[in-house]
Design a protein around this motif. Structure first.
Motif, PDB file in Angstrom:
ATOM      1  N   LYS A  15      -5.502   2.971   6.612  1.00 26.33           N
ATOM      2  CA  LYS A  15      -4.921   2.563   7.900  1.00 26.33           C
ATOM      3  C   LYS A  15      -3.724   1.636   7.698  1.00 26.33           C
ATOM      4  O   LYS A  15      -2.715   1.756   8.384  1.00 26.33           O
ATOM      5  N   TYR A  18      -0.690   3.743   6.508  1.00 26.91           N
ATOM      6  CA  TYR A  18      -0.057   4.495   7.598  1.00 26.91           C
ATOM      7  C   TYR A  18       0.612   3.567   8.611  1.00 26.91           C
ATOM      8  O   TYR A  18       1.655   3.908   9.168  1.00 26.91           O
ATOM      9  N   ARG A  19       0.039   2.395   8.825  1.00 24.19           N
ATOM     10  CA  ARG A  19       0.663   1.428   9.733  1.00 24.19           C
ATOM     11  C   ARG A  19       2.014   0.975   9.176  1.00 24.19           C
ATOM     12  O   ARG A  19       3.020   0.957   9.894  1.00 24.19           O
ATOM     13  N   PHE A  21       3.871   2.554   7.031  1.00 29.27           N
ATOM     14  CA  PHE A  21       4.775   3.710   7.063  1.00 29.27           C
ATOM     15  C   PHE A  21       5.381   3.886   8.457  1.00 29.27           C
ATOM     16  O   PHE A  21       6.580   4.129   8.591  1.00 29.27           O
ATOM     17  N   GLN A  22       4.560   3.726   9.505  1.00 30.23           N
ATOM     18  CA  GLN A  22       5.074   3.841  10.880  1.00 30.23           C
ATOM     19  C   GLN A  22       6.095   2.753  11.180  1.00 30.23           C
ATOM     20  O   GLN A  22       7.083   2.996  11.858  1.00 30.23           O
ATOM     21  N   CYS A  46      -2.886  10.666  -2.341  1.00 28.02           N
ATOM     22  CA  CYS A  46      -1.768  11.420  -1.782  1.00 28.02           C
ATOM     23  C   CYS A  46      -0.962  11.960  -2.964  1.00 28.02           C
ATOM     24  O   CYS A  46      -0.743  11.241  -3.944  1.00 28.02           O
TER      25      CYS A  46
END
Length: 90
Positions: A15, A18-19, A21-22, A46
């Protein structure tokens, strides 16, 4: 040159990865090119296909993510090009 980058997500950090990355994108330096990626269904790893001519660019990029991810950088050659090399040896 092509590289397969294996990112091992640190425990429970998917999480946060991805946070970030956003919020900030890939944070890749000029000259390091992202081509494609695949993520394991359990969010453990990944696999990214990347391209660059200066391996030091990976160091700069990894610096932004090393608190969340462990990296393995593998130089690779496309199968077609490898077949051309091997065929000459047959």
């Amino acid at each position: 040159m092509l590289f397969m980058v294996v990112e091992r997500f640190k425990d429970g950090k998917a999480k946060e990865i991805y946070r970030r990355f956003q919020e900030k994108g890939r944070m890749m330096p000029e000259g390091l090119k992202y081509l494609d990626s695949w993520v394991e269904v359990n969010f453990d790893r990944c696999f990214q296909l990347m391209e660059c001519d200066d391996i030091r660019l990976f160091q700069e990029w990894i610096f932004h993510w090393q608190d969340l991810v462990e990296f393995e950088i593998i130089p690779i050659v496309p199968s077609k090009e490898t077949a051309e090399v091997v065929t000459k040896m047959l």
